[in-house]
Design a protein around this motif. Structure first.
Motif, PDB file in Angstrom:
ATOM      1  N   THR A 348       0.831  -1.208   0.000  1.00  0.00           N
ATOM      2  CA  THR A 348       0.000   0.000   0.000  1.00  0.00           C
ATOM      3  C   THR A 348       0.868   1.261   0.000  1.00  0.00           C
ATOM      4  OG1 THR A 348      -1.608   1.302   1.230  1.00  0.00           O
ATOM      5  CG2 THR A 348      -0.244  -0.199   2.541  1.00  0.00           C
ATOM      6  N   PRO A 349       0.494   2.274  -0.784  1.00  0.00           N
ATOM      7  CA  PRO A 349       1.266   3.526  -0.775  1.00  0.00           C
ATOM      8  C   PRO A 349       1.267   4.189   0.596  1.00  0.00           C
ATOM      9  CG  PRO A 349      -0.270   3.481  -2.632  1.00  0.00           C
ATOM     10  CD  PRO A 349      -0.594   2.283  -1.774  1.00  0.00           C
ATOM     11  N   ALA A 350       0.303   3.814   1.463  1.00  0.00           N
ATOM     12  CA  ALA A 350       0.256   4.429   2.793  1.00  0.00           C
ATOM     13  C   ALA A 350       1.453   4.006   3.644  1.00  0.00           C
ATOM     14  CB  ALA A 350      -1.041   4.040   3.510  1.00  0.00           C
ATOM     15  N   ALA A 351       1.964   2.809   3.431  1.00  0.00           N
ATOM     16  CA  ALA A 351       3.002   2.290   4.331  1.00  0.00           C
ATOM     17  C   ALA A 351       4.284   3.134   4.307  1.00  0.00           C
ATOM     18  CB  ALA A 351       3.291   0.829   4.016  1.00  0.00           C
ATOM     19  N   PRO A 352       4.858   3.451   3.137  1.00  0.00           N
ATOM     20  CA  PRO A 352       6.075   4.272   3.176  1.00  0.00           C
ATOM     21  C   PRO A 352       5.824   5.676   3.719  1.00  0.00           C
ATOM     22  CG  PRO A 352       5.394   3.835   0.884  1.00  0.00           C
ATOM     23  CD  PRO A 352       4.547   2.974   1.778  1.00  0.00           C
ATOM     24  N   VAL A 353       4.597   6.184   3.550  1.00  0.00           N
ATOM     25  CA  VAL A 353       4.280   7.518   4.084  1.00  0.00           C
ATOM     26  C   VAL A 353       4.295   7.463   5.609  1.00  0.00           C
ATOM     27  CG1 VAL A 353       2.478   9.293   4.239  1.00  0.00           C
ATOM     28  CG2 VAL A 353       2.909   8.149   2.049  1.00  0.00           C
ATOM     29  N   VAL A 354       3.610   6.461   6.169  1.00  0.00           N
ATOM     30  CA  VAL A 354       3.556   6.342   7.637  1.00  0.00           C
ATOM     31  C   VAL A 354       4.963   6.111   8.183  1.00  0.00           C
ATOM     32  CG1 VAL A 354       2.724   4.893   9.540  1.00  0.00           C
ATOM     33  CG2 VAL A 354       1.162   5.533   7.679  1.00  0.00           C
ATOM     34  N   ARG A 355       5.729   5.242   7.536  1.00  0.00           N
ATOM     35  CA  ARG A 355       7.084   4.940   8.045  1.00  0.00           C
ATOM     36  C   ARG A 355       7.958   6.190   8.035  1.00  0.00           C
ATOM     37  NH1 ARG A 355       6.656  -0.161   4.971  1.00  0.00           N
ATOM     38  NH2 ARG A 355       5.687  -1.570   6.476  1.00  0.00           N
ATOM     39  N   ASP A 359       9.665   7.891  11.232  1.00  0.00           N
ATOM     40  CA  ASP A 359      11.109   8.137  11.267  1.00  0.00           C
ATOM     41  C   ASP A 359      11.410   9.596  11.601  1.00  0.00           C
ATOM     42  OD1 ASP A 359      11.544   5.543  10.646  1.00  0.00           O
ATOM     43  OD2 ASP A 359      12.064   5.885   8.526  1.00  0.00           O
ATOM     44  N   ALA A 360      10.501  10.485  11.169  1.00  0.00           N
ATOM     45  CA  ALA A 360      10.720  11.914  11.428  1.00  0.00           C
ATOM     46  C   ALA A 360      10.273  12.300  12.837  1.00  0.00           C
ATOM     47  CB  ALA A 360       9.965  12.741  10.392  1.00  0.00           C
ATOM     48  N   GLY A 361       9.754  11.321  13.590  1.00  0.00           N
ATOM     49  CA  GLY A 361       9.388  11.598  14.977  1.00  0.00           C
ATOM     50  C   GLY A 361       7.968  12.077  15.174  1.00  0.00           C
ATOM     51  N   ALA A 362       7.137  12.023  14.123  1.00  0.00           N
ATOM     52  CA  ALA A 362       5.749  12.473  14.265  1.00  0.00           C
ATOM     53  C   ALA A 362       4.944  11.467  15.086  1.00  0.00           C
ATOM     54  CB  ALA A 362       5.118  12.639  12.877  1.00  0.00           C
ATOM     55  N   ALA A 363       3.881  11.969  15.720  1.00  0.00           N
ATOM     56  CA  ALA A 363       2.933  11.089  16.423  1.00  0.00           C
ATOM     57  C   ALA A 363       1.837  10.777  15.410  1.00  0.00           C
ATOM     58  CB  ALA A 363       2.366  11.805  17.632  1.00  0.00           C
ATOM     59  N   VAL A 364       1.816   9.543  14.910  1.00  0.00           N
ATOM     60  CA  VAL A 364       0.964   9.232  13.753  1.00  0.00           C
ATOM     61  C   VAL A 364      -0.317   8.518  14.166  1.00  0.00           C
ATOM     62  CG1 VAL A 364       0.861   8.036  11.531  1.00  0.00           C
ATOM     63  CG2 VAL A 364       3.022   9.036  12.293  1.00  0.00           C
ATOM     64  N   THR A 365      -1.423   9.032  13.625  1.00  0.00           N
ATOM     65  CA  THR A 365      -2.730   8.367  13.757  1.00  0.00           C
ATOM     66  C   THR A 365      -3.125   7.910  12.360  1.00  0.00           C
ATOM     67  OG1 THR A 365      -3.447   9.695  15.624  1.00  0.00           O
ATOM     68  CG2 THR A 365      -5.184   8.780  14.244  1.00  0.00           C
ATOM     69  N   GLU A 376      -1.099  -2.622  12.987  1.00  0.00           N
ATOM     70  CA  GLU A 376      -0.124  -3.252  13.882  1.00  0.00           C
ATOM     71  C   GLU A 376       0.819  -4.196  13.124  1.00  0.00           C
ATOM     72  OE1 GLU A 376      -1.628  -4.138  17.790  1.00  0.00           O
ATOM     73  OE2 GLU A 376      -0.270  -5.866  17.887  1.00  0.00           O
ATOM     74  N   PRO A 377       0.277  -5.121  12.276  1.00  0.00           N
ATOM     75  CA  PRO A 377       1.212  -5.958  11.512  1.00  0.00           C
ATOM     76  C   PRO A 377       2.149  -5.146  10.605  1.00  0.00           C
ATOM     77  CG  PRO A 377      -1.077  -6.686  11.168  1.00  0.00           C
ATOM     78  CD  PRO A 377      -1.115  -5.539  12.118  1.00  0.00           C
ATOM     79  N   LEU A 378       1.670  -4.009  10.108  1.00  0.00           N
ATOM     80  CA  LEU A 378       2.508  -3.221   9.186  1.00  0.00           C
ATOM     81  C   LEU A 378       3.597  -2.445   9.917  1.00  0.00           C
ATOM     82  CD1 LEU A 378       0.018  -1.542   6.647  1.00  0.00           C
ATOM     83  CD2 LEU A 378       1.861  -3.122   6.077  1.00  0.00           C
ATOM     84  N   PHE A 379       3.225  -1.833  11.055  1.00  0.00           N
ATOM     85  CA  PHE A 379       4.152  -0.872  11.673  1.00  0.00           C
ATOM     86  C   PHE A 379       4.666  -1.303  13.050  1.00  0.00           C
ATOM     87  CE2 PHE A 379       0.914   1.520   9.151  1.00  0.00           C
ATOM     88  CZ  PHE A 379       1.728   1.723   8.044  1.00  0.00           C
ATOM     89  N   GLY A 380       4.085  -2.383  13.594  1.00  0.00           N
ATOM     90  CA  GLY A 380       4.508  -2.837  14.927  1.00  0.00           C
ATOM     91  C   GLY A 380       3.526  -2.352  15.997  1.00  0.00           C
ATOM     92  N   ALA A 381       3.464  -3.124  17.080  1.00  0.00           N
ATOM     93  CA  ALA A 381       2.493  -2.830  18.142  1.00  0.00           C
ATOM     94  C   ALA A 381       2.756  -1.456  18.745  1.00  0.00           C
ATOM     95  CB  ALA A 381       2.568  -3.904  19.220  1.00  0.00           C
ATOM     96  N   GLY A 382       1.691  -0.663  18.852  1.00  0.00           N
ATOM     97  CA  GLY A 382       1.776   0.617  19.546  1.00  0.00           C
ATOM     98  C   GLY A 382       2.519   1.713  18.803  1.00  0.00           C
ATOM     99  N   ARG A 383       2.944   1.461  17.588  1.00  0.00           N
ATOM    100  CA  ARG A 383       3.726   2.486  16.870  1.00  0.00           C
ATOM    101  C   ARG A 383       2.825   3.602  16.342  1.00  0.00           C
ATOM    102  NH1 ARG A 383       8.693   3.605  15.598  1.00  0.00           N
ATOM    103  NH2 ARG A 383       8.792   2.963  13.431  1.00  0.00           N
ATOM    104  N   VAL A 384       1.619   3.240  15.943  1.00  0.00           N
ATOM    105  CA  VAL A 384       0.694   4.283  15.478  1.00  0.00           C
ATOM    106  C   VAL A 384      -0.619   4.136  16.238  1.00  0.00           C
ATOM    107  CG1 VAL A 384       1.660   4.342  13.130  1.00  0.00           C
ATOM    108  CG2 VAL A 384      -0.315   2.905  13.587  1.00  0.00           C
ATOM    109  N   ASN A 385      -1.323   5.240  16.314  1.00  0.00           N
ATOM    110  CA  ASN A 385      -2.641   5.214  16.943  1.00  0.00           C
ATOM    111  C   ASN A 385      -3.659   4.917  15.842  1.00  0.00           C
ATOM    112  OD1 ASN A 385      -4.847   5.873  18.640  1.00  0.00           O
ATOM    113  ND2 ASN A 385      -4.810   7.972  17.864  1.00  0.00           N
ATOM    114  N   VAL A 386      -4.560   3.954  16.087  1.00  0.00           N
ATOM    115  CA  VAL A 386      -5.564   3.621  15.058  1.00  0.00           C
ATOM    116  C   VAL A 386      -6.897   4.226  15.489  1.00  0.00           C
ATOM    117  CG1 VAL A 386      -6.712   1.772  13.792  1.00  0.00           C
ATOM    118  CG2 VAL A 386      -4.349   1.480  14.557  1.00  0.00           C
TER     119      VAL A 386
END
Ligand code: NAD
Length: 445
Positions: A348-355, A359-365, A376-386
């Protein structure tokens, strides 16, 4: 006709259920017992519009699931191979196709029935007559074309409209090495007598599938390359440019009765975040790698892939125009699925954007109407807020990046209307009404 479909994924299940709906007696086989159980219970293991209703009609009647490949293959006139063909280091990974072929061959050993084995997965030209034929012959002790039939019948469905794509097919491509296989496949598709047939050898059928996907990917990267230029020129909006392109008589019917009719290819001639999903990215790469293995360089398609890889950095550039420092900023990404109406997040094009944002330190939802569970499977547990809803997702955001063209995101201007300060909205698909968004950036402006 008794039909076995090996692989109950997006393609196998849709193909199997649609053929069952046509009155064929279909068994779908999968290694994954949970998918088989879902099919037998009439539940869809994937998100695909119309599939639950279709399964409700055919499951337990003309459609069943099993993990017992041998029993299904031995009692069917035709077996379709619809297992995955992912990318490995840019080349096609045929492990699953080879394993399925070997299992089918083992099932046919000693059988007198003249079964036809057909590859439906997307495979590089030469695979059916090469690896598939060899694997079946080796494990069965039989000879293709004499003891069993062999064919290739590519799938052209698009996730999100898969049922409709099957029911209103635009073409039926049949590649086979023997007359019996052509006959059996014609019988399989007897219910689609008005659909044009292309009867060819298997390697041509395989190549038609790649050529079709490569053209669509090229149209997308072409549009995105021009979008980059439009941004650099200044005072040029890629949406206006492509509107002018679409109205060419090659792309738009001129007859008064059909004034404004846009050729469907126009949908691929639009700037955006690039292509994703389980087909275009891996198929373009696989074709380039296959060409290279045959001594043929494919610079155009290599560039198509490269342009696509540059889309996520492009979106990030738009964010950084306003937020050079993203550490601690609350950024919302809208859409995780690679396109609307599916839960598929492969490539998905969303994955490199979120990563990149993480990496830039943003708090991502992130928010997606159906694919939120994949965060969670894409970015790891607790890495982004869903977020559970669009409204929750945008509340308190400094930046909102729209990646997937879900129709419900059109409500964004209303939802942010009272926000102070207004969030920056980066429209990666050019679908929002920018006149209603105080801080707007769009791809290709
Ligand atoms: P998928 O991963 O959703 O499904 C593949 C299924 O095959 C899985 O459920 C897996 O468990 C099963 N499987 C693997 N090995 C098996 C074996 N030996 N026996 C039984 N089951 C086995 O994949 P998909 O998206 O359905 O794609 C299948 C093929 O169709 C690929 O080649 C793909 O390129 C092609 N294709 C996909 C689409 C699409 O939009 N998804 C469209 C056209 C063509």
């Amino acid at each position: 006709m008794r039909v076995t479909v090996v692989g109950a994924g997006y393609v196998g299940l849709v193909t199997g259920a649609c053929l069952a709906d046509q009155g064929h007696d279909v068994t779908v086989v999968d290694l994954d017992a949970s998918k088989v159980d879902a099919v037998n219970a009439g539940r869809a293991p994937i998100h695909e519009p119309g599939l639950p209703e279709l399964l409700g009609r055919v499951a337990g009647k003309t459609l069943r699931g099993t993990t017992d490949l041998a029993a299904a293959v031995r009692t069917s006139a035709v077996t379709l191979i619809a297992v995955g063909t992912p990318s490995r280091d840019g080349a096609i990974d045929l492990t699953a196709v080879e394993a399925a072929s070997a299992a089918i061959g083992a099932a046919l050993r000693g059988s007198a029935a003249r079964v036809v084995v057909v590859v439906r997965s997307t495979v590089v030209p030469g695979t059916t007559e090469g690896l598939v034929r060899a694997a079946i012959e080796k494990s069965s002790g039989l000879t293709a074309g004499r003891d069993f039939g062999l064919g290739m019948n590519p799938e052209f469905l698009t996730e999100g409209t898969a049922l409709e794509d099957f029911q209103s097919q635009d073409r039926i491509v049949i590649g086979a090495i023997d007359a019996h296989s052509f006959d059996v496949l014609e019988e399989l598709y007897a219910g689609f007598s008005d659909v044009p047939r292309i009867l060819v050898n298997p390697r041509t059928a395989e190549m038609i599938k790649y050529a079709s996907n490569a053209l669509l990917a090229t149209a997308i990267s072409f549009s995105n390359e021009l979008a980059n230029l439009a941004s650099a020129v200044g005072e040029v909006d890629i949406v206006d440019v492509m509107r002018g392109v679409h109205l060419s008589r090659y792309l738009t019917a001129q007859a008064p009765a059909k004034a404004g009719w846009r050729a469907p290819i126009s949908a691929f001639l639009e700037a955006g975040c690039g292509y994703g999903g389980s087909c275009l990215p891996k198929d373009v790469k696989a074709l380039v790698a296959h060409g290279r293995s045959l001594g043929i360089e494919m610079p155009l398609l290599s560039a198509v892939d490269q342009t696509n890889a540059g889309r996520a950095p492009r979106l990030l550039d738009l964010v950084r125009r306003h937020f050079p420092e993203l550490r601690g900023e609350r950024v919302t990404v809208l859409g995780l699925a690679f396109k609307p109406d599916t839960d598929d997040v492969r490539e998905t094009p969303a994955a490199p954007v979120v990563r990149a944002l993480l990496d830039a330190g943003a708090a991502v939802t992130v928010y997606d109407p159906v694919a939120g569970g994949s965060a969670e499977p894409l970015f790891g547990a607790g890495r982004v807020n869903v977020a559970a809803s669009l409204a929750d997702a945008v509340r308190g955001a400094s930046v909102i990046v729209l990646v997937t063209r879900w129709p419900e995101f059109a409500a964004l201007p209303e939802l942010i209307a009272g926000m102070d300060p207004p969030p920056l909205v980066v429209d990666g698909r050019r679908v929002l009404d920018r006149s209603r968004i105080p801080r707007y950036e769009g791809i290709g402006r």
